[in-house]
Write a protein that holds these residues in place. Structure first.
Motif: not given
Length: 345
Positions: A14-19, A64-67, A102-105, A109-111
């Protein structure tokens, strides 16, 4: 202490400042998200699932998996000529990953790096405990003109059309073969793949784990391409979908295809022409665009490629005679059977 489900969502998704894309009227936080279709447009929707052990190795880089999880879905929008709007994420996490922040972060990040680059907003989804499983549904917009959709479909190819592909083919499959051999898979060619230079594997692995969705090219091909789809299971099988939908056949040029591996252009690569041809035809995970266009549109295709900053290659021609033929430089049909990936074969 392990994060609970709602703490995990609040902290990482839930990204508050994301576009936020203007089409997203309501995002994460309610039982349903609300998406406003742009005026004069149709909604394009696609879902893809990535399952540990089936689509990726357990030790894959989570960034890379998130990407890739989002990229394979955006590739479907690209094949339709759709502009990305938003996506939902359903994520099953084993205990080991729920407690491993750390995995989720890294995964998010990639996603979100790719999502932000494509202007695509995460608008909802679900999280649960279970074997690692990632399911994304993407939403895009395709304009209509005089009541007719401008979406690119698989069913418009006609005899005489050129067959084109974007980017390179076969490198992702090469990486998969090497990685399987490194993990001890016993096959007649396993030792062969282990002999490839490290720089070849590095480039091939990037194509496997971080594919580039060709969204800009898909948009540029609207009104030019007669049929289009993305390459996920291999050229032979995916082209067959276009041929069946369009009621026609095709001829592919083996000498052109055997030059389409990016890794082939590295010094020290020792793949033979038959190996390169097999990888290009029967690989998978390329996530390039496969499309057809009338021969009169060659200049327009090249202009679209330039505008999208994406290389394209003409690899064959649509024919009236049904069936798929791979021919050599002299036009003679090559013997042998080429197959693509099938989850249930």
């Amino acid at each position: 202490m392990a994060l609970g489900e709602f703490e995990l969502i609040a902290r990482y998704f839930q990204r508050q400042a994301a576009p936020v894309h203007p089409a997203v009227a309501l995002g994460i936080g309610d039982d349903c998200a609300l998406l406003q279709t742009p005026p004069g447009a149709q909604l394009a929707i696609s879902s893809d699932m990535l399952v540990e052990g089936q689509h990726f190795f357990p030790d894959v880089d989570p960034e890379a998996l998130g990407h890739k999880a989002l990229a394979v879905n955006l590739s479907d929008l690209a094949a339709c000529g759709a502009q990305p709007l938003a996506f939902t994420l359903a994520l099953a996490l084993p205990d080991s990953n729920v407690t491993r922040e750390a995995w989720i972060k890294a995964f998010t990040h990639g996603l979100f790096a790719l999502a932000d680059a494509q202007g695509c907003t995460l608008m909802g989804g679900d999280t649960t405990r279970g074997p690692l499983n990632i399911c994304i549904t993407v939403f895009g917009a395709v304009p209509t003109a005089q009541g007719r959709s401008q979406a690119l479909l698989r069913s418009g190819a006609k005899a005489g059309d050129d067959i084109w592909v974007s980017g390179t083919l076969g490198d992702a499959r090469l990486a998969l073969l090497v990685l399987k051999a490194q993990r001890g898979e016993r096959s007649p060619s396993a030792q062969r793949w282990l002999q490839l230079p490290p720089e070849v594997l590095k480039l091939a692995r990037a194509r496997l784990e971080r594919p580039s969705p060709r969204v800009a090219l898909g948009l540029a091909l609207r009104g030019i391409a007669s049929a289009c789809m993305d390459l996920s299971d291999g050229l032979v099988g995916d082209l067959q979908h276009i041929l069946e939908a369009s009621g026609c056949g095709a001829r592919l040029l083996a000498p052109v295809l055997s030059e389409l591996l990016a890794t082939h252009r590295l010094n020290g690569t020792v793949l033979t022409p038959p190996e390169r041809l097999s990888l290009a035809l029967s690989g998978g995970d390329d996530y390039e665009l496969l499309f057809t266009a009338p021969s009169t549109q060659r200049a327009a295709v090249m202009a679209a490629a330039v505008s999208a900053d994406t290389p394209v290659t003409r690899i064959g021609q649509i024919e009236a005679q049904e069936g798929l033929r791979v021919v050599d430089a002299q036009g003679q049909r090559l013997a042998g059977r080429f197959a693509s990936f099938d989850h249930f074969a």
